[in-house]
Design an enzyme around this catalytic site. Structure first.
Site, short mmCIF file in Angstrom:
data_model
loop_
_atom_site.label_atom_id
_atom_site.label_comp_id
_atom_site.label_asym_id
_atom_site.label_seq_id
_atom_site.Cartn_x
_atom_site.Cartn_y
_atom_site.Cartn_z
N LYS A 34 -4.58 -6.53 3.52
CA LYS A 34 -4.54 -5.43 2.53
C LYS A 34 -5.95 -5.10 2.06
O LYS A 34 -6.30 -3.93 1.88
CB LYS A 34 -3.68 -5.85 1.34
CG LYS A 34 -3.68 -4.85 0.15
CD LYS A 34 -3.27 -3.45 0.52
CE LYS A 34 -2.97 -2.55 -0.63
NZ LYS A 34 -4.01 -1.97 -1.42
N GLU A 72 -9.85 2.36 3.97
CA GLU A 72 -9.52 3.52 3.11
C GLU A 72 -10.79 4.09 2.50
O GLU A 72 -11.02 5.31 2.50
CB GLU A 72 -8.55 3.06 2.03
CG GLU A 72 -8.21 4.03 0.94
CD GLU A 72 -7.43 3.32 -0.18
OE1 GLU A 72 -6.40 2.70 0.11
OE2 GLU A 72 -7.88 3.40 -1.34
N HIS A 95 -7.50 -3.12 4.69
CA HIS A 95 -6.89 -1.77 4.61
C HIS A 95 -7.64 -0.94 3.58
O HIS A 95 -8.04 0.21 3.83
CB HIS A 95 -5.41 -1.87 4.20
CG HIS A 95 -4.85 -0.56 3.72
ND1 HIS A 95 -5.02 -0.11 2.41
CD2 HIS A 95 -4.14 0.41 4.36
CE1 HIS A 95 -4.45 1.08 2.28
NE2 HIS A 95 -3.91 1.41 3.44
N ASN A 96 -7.88 -1.52 2.42
CA ASN A 96 -8.57 -0.77 1.36
C ASN A 96 -10.02 -0.48 1.75
O ASN A 96 -10.54 0.59 1.43
CB ASN A 96 -8.51 -1.55 0.03
CG ASN A 96 -7.16 -1.35 -0.65
OD1 ASN A 96 -6.14 -1.19 0.02
ND2 ASN A 96 -7.16 -1.36 -1.96
N SER A 154 0.82 -1.21 0.00
CA SER A 154 0.00 0.00 0.00
C SER A 154 0.85 1.26 0.00
O SER A 154 1.88 1.33 0.66
CB SER A 154 -0.91 0.04 1.22
OG SER A 154 -1.65 1.25 1.20
C1 6PG Z 1 -3.14 1.42 -1.90
C2 6PG Z 1 -4.41 1.70 -2.68
C3 6PG Z 1 -4.48 0.88 -3.94
C4 6PG Z 1 -5.88 0.97 -4.56
C5 6PG Z 1 -5.98 2.06 -5.58
C6 6PG Z 1 -7.36 2.06 -6.25
O1 6PG Z 1 -3.26 0.90 -0.78
O2 6PG Z 1 -2.07 1.77 -2.42
O3 6PG Z 1 -5.51 1.30 -1.86
O4 6PG Z 1 -4.20 -0.46 -3.61
O5 6PG Z 1 -6.15 -0.18 -5.25
O6 6PG Z 1 -5.77 3.27 -4.94
O7 6PG Z 1 -8.37 2.02 -5.30
P1 6PG Z 1 -9.93 2.07 -5.71
O8 6PG Z 1 -10.50 0.77 -5.22
O9 6PG Z 1 -10.46 3.28 -5.03
O10 6PG Z 1 -10.04 2.18 -7.21
#
Ligand code: 6PG
Length: 480
Positions: free
Chosen positions: A185, A192, A188-189, A130
């Site tokens: 991960k 996010e 994490h997303n 990430s």
């Molecule tokens: C990271 C980001 C990355 C993510 C992209 C697109 O941790 O570096 O989360 O892995 O896939 O930024 O994210 P979207 O799902 O918003 O398109």
């Protein structure tokens, strides 16, 4: 005959290229491979001075360039492309070699691949990386799964290139076996997405209820970034909101189409949480908010529906409202992280990963998209009590959210009265109130289910399950 490269990277799009450069800048000899060989040559031509690269034209050359046990990082699209590259290289590898998947793979795919390759004597390590392109180059947060044996060989390299927290600790640690790294991960997303949604709602409220301009909101976020909301996402939000579109001279945010896209990792988080029975309402509302924003025709058809239009507050009240929004944002953020860590805990139990939640928070302190001072607090909470039932059981978080909840409620109420959608703030508050409630209306749900489906219910006053003969004399029968 083995080569001299401690690590190899195949798949030299921006993330792969930057990761390879990061390894080289940190003193490792890096073997390079790409399906289109010109990309390999271009990397060496442009960045060859950054360290020692061994450019390989073929899969065989690439494998031959690697020292034993070979460490081979795949940086290609998740799904079939990853399987194809595994199949291209696995037959060329020997027992004890390590294939590392640095893409955003689904953890279930990683578990399958790890099992299949383990049976062939090859380690497979799914690694969540990430921090985007900049992170890959300057120091990402790295979440490797796989066997402890593979981490013994791979860990020192990952820790060297990872981002470093303020205390100097590398933001990489062995998360757990097989798919644990990609699972973390994924969460994490999901977090996010929730973080970004809450920031979007704070922006929307400051814009339409406080009546602030994007520039003033940028200023407000910059101020918040000096306090407990200090984080990468708050920092970049101020930058985005302060930006003026060159072509029109308008605020950049006003010339962008208001339909959010998503590559899908946040969606996976919610799907898996549903299977695990973990309420990640903040993440789910964030995914749905992105989806709703994308239904342009539906929104157009609904634009004339009756409802209030927000009217900006007088200046003095606006400043007070902005302070309340900060409280609501912080309280909702605590809830989203509480839900995310609950999902990691549930996944760890389901798959037997024994994930250390404090360590996860520790490696999210730098390098990753959700990096924030706040994560140090979460690390401390779990380090103090590894068996913490919920982040909200932590005394300090409980006190902070308690101190915020009056303003939080006022903000949600104001949003409701002013017609401003705040699904994240409201869902977080409902989650908080549901956790606190002495009795939930789920008792009625159980009665309804028993009435129409004889699905039985439990009683508060004795053990066992029961069914009421709704269609007969409504007497109750024990159900074993
Ligand atoms: C990271 C980001 C990355 C993510 C992209 C697109 O941790 O570096 O989360 O892995 O896939 O930024 O994210 P979207 O799902 O918003 O398109």
């Amino acid at each position: 005959m083995s080569g001299t490269a401690q690590i190899g990277v195949t798949g030299l799009a921006v993330m792969g290229r930057n990761l390879a450069r990061n390894f080289a800048r940190n003193g490792f000899t890096v073997a390079l491979h790409n399906r289109t060989a010109s990309k390999t040559r271009a990397l060496v031509d442009e960045f060859g001075g950054e360290g020692t690269f061994v450019a390989a034209e073929s899969a065989e050359e690439f494998v031959a360039a690697l020292e034993r046990p070979r460490r081979l990082v795949i940086m290609v699209k998740a799904g079939d492309p990853t399987d194809a590259v595994i199949e291209e290289f696995a037959p060329l590898l020997e027992e004890g070699d390590v294939i590392i998947d640095g893409g955003n793979a689904h953890f279930a795919d990683t578990r399958r691949r790890e099992k299949e390759l383990r049976e062939r004597g090859i380690h497979f390590v799914g690694v969540g990386i990430s921090g985007g392109e900049e992170g890959a180059l300057h120091g990402p947060s790295i979440m490797p799964g796989g066997s402890t044996e593979s981490y013994a060989s791979l860990g020192p390299l990952l820790e060297r290139i990872a981002g470093k927290a303020k205390d100097g600790a590398p933001c990489s640690t062995h998360i757990g076996p097989d798919g644990a790294g990609h699972f973390v991960k994924m969460v994490h997303n999901g977090i996010e997405y929730a973080d970004m949604q809450l920031i979007a709602e704070a922006y929307h409220l400051l814009r339409s209820v406080a009546g602030y301009s994007p520039a003033k909101i940028a200023e407000t976020f910059r101020t918040w970034n000096t306090g407990r909301l200090d984080s990468y996402l708050i920092e970049i939000t101020a930058e985005v909101l302060a930006h003026t579109d060159e072509a029109t001279g308008k605020p950049f945010v006003d010339v962008v189409v208001d339909q959010a896209e998503q590559k899908g990792t946040g969606r996976w988080t919610v799907q898996i949480a549903l299977d695990l029975g973990v309420p990640v309402s903040g993440i789910a509302e964030a995914v749905f908010a992105r989806s709703l924003s994308g239904h342009g025709a539906l929104r157009e058809a609904s634009a004339s529906l009756p409802g209030p239009t927000a009217t900006p507050l007088p200046e003095a009240d606006a400043a007070r409202f902005a302070d309340q929004v900060e409280q609501a944002l912080y309280a909702s953020k605590i809830v989203s992280y509480t839900q995310g860590f609950h999902q990691i805990q549930a996944g760890s139990e389901e798959y037997g990963w024994d994930i250390d939640l404090g360590s996860v928070a520790a490696i999210w302190r730098a390098g990753c998209i959700i990096r924030a001072a706040f994560l140090d607090r979460i690390r401390e909470a779990y380090d103090a009590r590894p068996d913490l039932p919920s982040l909200l059981s932590d005394k300090q978080f409980a006190e902070e959210i308690g101190a915020a909840q009056e303003d939080w409620r006022a903000v949600v109420a104001s949003a409701v009265h002013q017609g401003v959608p705040t699904p994240g703030f409201a869902a977080a508050l409902s989650y908080y109130d549901a956790l606190r409630a002495e009795r939930l209306p789920a008792a009625l749900t159980q009665g309804q289910r028993d009435f129409f489906g004889a699905h039985t219910y439990r009683r508060t006053d004795r053990e066992g399950s029961f069914h009421t003969l709704w269609g007969g004399d409504r007497s109750e029968v024990a159900n074993g």
